[in-house]
Scaffold this active site. Structure first.
Site, PDB file in Angstrom:
ATOM      1  N   ALA A  29       2.619   9.739  59.137  1.00 48.30           N
ATOM      2  CA  ALA A  29       0.993   9.871  59.939  1.00 48.30           C
ATOM      3  C   ALA A  29       0.524  10.869  58.350  1.00 48.30           C
ATOM      4  O   ALA A  29      -0.597  11.015  58.016  1.00 48.30           O
ATOM      5  CB  ALA A  29       0.929  10.783  60.339  1.00 48.30           C
ATOM      6  N   ALA A  30       1.494  10.138  57.430  1.00 41.11           N
ATOM      7  CA  ALA A  30       1.158  10.934  56.050  1.00 41.11           C
ATOM      8  C   ALA A  30       1.250  10.243  55.138  1.00 41.11           C
ATOM      9  O   ALA A  30       0.550  10.609  54.132  1.00 41.11           O
ATOM     10  CB  ALA A  30       2.422  11.881  55.712  1.00 41.11           C
ATOM     11  N   GLN A  32      -0.991   6.440  53.981  1.00 37.26           N
ATOM     12  CA  GLN A  32      -2.248   5.724  53.484  1.00 37.26           C
ATOM     13  C   GLN A  32      -3.017   5.345  54.563  1.00 37.26           C
ATOM     14  O   GLN A  32      -4.112   5.232  54.966  1.00 37.26           O
ATOM     15  CB  GLN A  32      -2.719   5.065  51.675  1.00 37.26           C
ATOM     16  CG  GLN A  32      -1.477   3.541  52.340  1.00 37.26           C
ATOM     17  CD  GLN A  32      -2.169   3.080  50.819  1.00 37.26           C
ATOM     18  OE1 GLN A  32      -3.314   3.319  50.617  1.00 37.26           O
ATOM     19  NE2 GLN A  32      -1.486   1.276  50.429  1.00 37.26           N
ATOM     20  N   ILE A  33      -2.447   4.421  55.597  1.00 37.84           N
ATOM     21  CA  ILE A  33      -2.702   3.567  56.258  1.00 37.84           C
ATOM     22  C   ILE A  33      -3.514   4.565  57.559  1.00 37.84           C
ATOM     23  O   ILE A  33      -3.999   4.589  58.148  1.00 37.84           O
ATOM     24  CB  ILE A  33      -2.068   2.608  57.371  1.00 37.84           C
ATOM     25  CG1 ILE A  33      -1.890   1.150  56.614  1.00 37.84           C
ATOM     26  CG2 ILE A  33      -2.267   1.753  58.536  1.00 37.84           C
ATOM     27  CD1 ILE A  33      -1.009   0.931  56.996  1.00 37.84           C
ATOM     28  N   VAL A 146       2.669  -1.123  64.295  1.00 35.82           N
ATOM     29  CA  VAL A 146       2.091  -1.855  62.835  1.00 35.82           C
ATOM     30  C   VAL A 146       3.099  -2.346  61.841  1.00 35.82           C
ATOM     31  O   VAL A 146       2.755  -2.891  61.469  1.00 35.82           O
ATOM     32  CB  VAL A 146       1.078  -0.300  62.801  1.00 35.82           C
ATOM     33  CG1 VAL A 146       0.069  -1.181  61.436  1.00 35.82           C
ATOM     34  CG2 VAL A 146       0.427  -0.351  63.140  1.00 35.82           C
ATOM     35  N   ASN A 148       5.588  -3.001  59.688  1.00 35.97           N
ATOM     36  CA  ASN A 148       6.432  -4.050  59.294  1.00 35.97           C
ATOM     37  C   ASN A 148       8.169  -4.537  59.316  1.00 35.97           C
ATOM     38  O   ASN A 148       8.421  -3.137  59.041  1.00 35.97           O
ATOM     39  CB  ASN A 148       5.805  -5.096  58.231  1.00 35.97           C
ATOM     40  CG  ASN A 148       4.430  -5.977  57.901  1.00 35.97           C
ATOM     41  OD1 ASN A 148       4.074  -5.798  59.114  1.00 35.97           O
ATOM     42  ND2 ASN A 148       3.504  -5.308  57.227  1.00 35.97           N
ATOM     43  N   ASP A 176      -5.123  -9.416  60.733  1.00 35.97           N
ATOM     44  CA  ASP A 176      -5.175 -11.011  60.361  1.00 35.97           C
ATOM     45  C   ASP A 176      -6.352 -11.808  61.564  1.00 35.97           C
ATOM     46  O   ASP A 176      -7.088 -13.130  60.432  1.00 35.97           O
ATOM     47  CB  ASP A 176      -3.765 -11.988  60.844  1.00 35.97           C
ATOM     48  CG  ASP A 176      -2.544 -11.162  60.718  1.00 35.97           C
ATOM     49  OD1 ASP A 176      -2.674 -10.761  58.885  1.00 35.97           O
ATOM     50  OD2 ASP A 176      -1.715 -10.237  61.256  1.00 35.97           O
ATOM     51  N   HIS A 204       3.036 -11.964  62.186  1.00 36.74           N
ATOM     52  CA  HIS A 204       2.381 -11.394  61.717  1.00 36.74           C
ATOM     53  C   HIS A 204       3.567 -11.055  60.075  1.00 36.74           C
ATOM     54  O   HIS A 204       4.071 -10.366  59.566  1.00 36.74           O
ATOM     55  CB  HIS A 204       2.637  -9.720  61.837  1.00 36.74           C
ATOM     56  CG  HIS A 204       1.787  -9.058  60.504  1.00 36.74           C
ATOM     57  ND1 HIS A 204       0.122  -9.539  60.466  1.00 36.74           N
ATOM     58  CD2 HIS A 204       1.717  -8.318  59.523  1.00 36.74           C
ATOM     59  CE1 HIS A 204      -0.019  -8.170  59.475  1.00 36.74           C
ATOM     60  NE2 HIS A 204       0.812  -8.201  58.863  1.00 36.74           N
TER      61      HIS A 204
END
Length: 350
Positions: A29-30, A32-33, A146, A148, A176, A204
């Site tokens: 949560a910290a 950039q996404i 999310v 990877n 995508d 992905h």
């Protein structure tokens, strides 16, 4: 004229009719996404304009000071739907009574790191998070992975939460999907929403297969098959596919940072469709459990398929004709996922 008692009854009734808050977890949560994502969730773009939210923000201990700043910013947005923000590094608090979990945080690949080492590190993370979902979250929780390698991380989380239905787990291939939709739209000179039913098959990763054999493009008010709208088969079978497959790397090369804004938008799209359903006649791409699929994909995988969604439940869109070109690409990305799965499961059993 209303009596005082009647007026009080109406006020109390109105107040009590407000929906109960839902608990939504974002991990990493910290990062950039999450920074691009949290505002959209908190203002009602994902779960509805009338749905109060309790945001739970989970990250590792060294990131807690940064998380404090994120919490301050969310508070300073003065968003009416945001009832509470809970920053934590404790899984027992982070995963408690969740309605939705968006698992963004994962171990990124570092220079010189072999793929098996990356898988091993992420198996440990998603085994822990799956176990926390199993122990603390609602059994109805919807989980979006999310971080990877998203497909295999999602599979590990699901296997580590055996009492939560496999159908409640998915991984993000909507980014995508959006990339493919946008590429076709730009090529045809139409808005992105004039393109529907593109498909992302598989992983992905750079083996994913962006498929437009079943896509339609609205050109001057008439729906046209994508191949007829684009009128360039060599592009659709060549540069289009590689552009979508390698888009994340291209963004990193240009920005020197990953694609946070578009990833956050895709997360919102994915969760909103999961919550409220897809439009009639349209399907979206989601990485979901492959069990029972009609496309010959090995079943014990999280694989991206075209799906319809209704009442928070997805169904794979069956019956699409698959030509030899598509078959080869669908099988290639499945083979990569089988290899990833087998490597990950060897670590899971250790």
């Amino acid at each position: 004229m209303l009596t005082l008692l009647t007026a009080m009854y109406i006020v109390v009734r109105a107040a009590s009719s407000e929906a109960d808050p839902i608990r939504v977890l974002v991990t990493g949560a910290a990062g950039q996404i999450a920074y691009s994502l949290l505002y959209s969730i908190a203002k009602g773009d994902v779960f509805g304009k009338d749905q109060p939210i309790i945001l739970v923000l989970l990250d590792i201990p060294p990131m807690l000071p940064v998380l404090d700043g994120v919490v301050m910013e969310l508070q300073d947005c003065a968003l009416p739907l945001l009832r509470e923000v809970i920053p934590t590094d404790k899984v027992e608090l982070g995963f408690k009574d969740l309605d939705a979990a968006i698992l963004v945080g994962s171990m990124p690949r570092k220079e010189g790191m072999e793929r098996k080492d990356l898988l091993k590190a992420n198996v440990a993370i998603f085994k822990t998070q799956g176990a926390a979902l199993e122990k603390y979250a609602k059994k109805s929780v919807r989980v979006l992975v999310v971080g990877n390698p998203a497909n295999t991380n999602c599979l590990i989380a699901s296997k580590s939460a055996p009492s939560i239905p496999k159908e409640n787990f998915s991984c993000l291939t909507r980014l995508d999907h959006n990339r493919a939709r946008s590429q076709v739209a730009m090529r045809c000179g139409v808005p992105a929403d004039a393109v529907k039913n593109v498909i992302i098959w598989g992983n992905h990763s750079s083996t994913q297969y962006p498929d437009v054999h079943h896509a339609m493009v609205n050109v001057h008010g008439k729906e046209v098959e994508a191949y007829n709208a684009v009128k360039d088969d060599s592009w659709l079978k060549g540069d289009f596919i590689s552009t979508v497959q390698l888009r994340g790397a291209a963004v990193i090369k240009a920005r020197k940072l990953s694609s946070a804004m578009s990833a956050a938008k895709a997360i919102c799209d994915h969760m909103r469709d999961w919550w409220f359903g897809t439009l009639d006649g349209e399907f979206m791409s989601m990485g979901v459990y492959a069990g029972g699929n009609s496309y010959g994909i090995p079943e014990d995988l999280i694989y991206s398929f075209p799906v319809h969604i209704k009442n928070k439940s997805w169904n794979i869109h069956d019956g699409l004709p698959i030509n030899d070109f598509s078959r080869a690409k669908m099988d290639a990305t499945a083979a990569e996922l089988v290899e990833e799965r087998d490597t990950a499961l060897s670590f899971l059993s250790q």
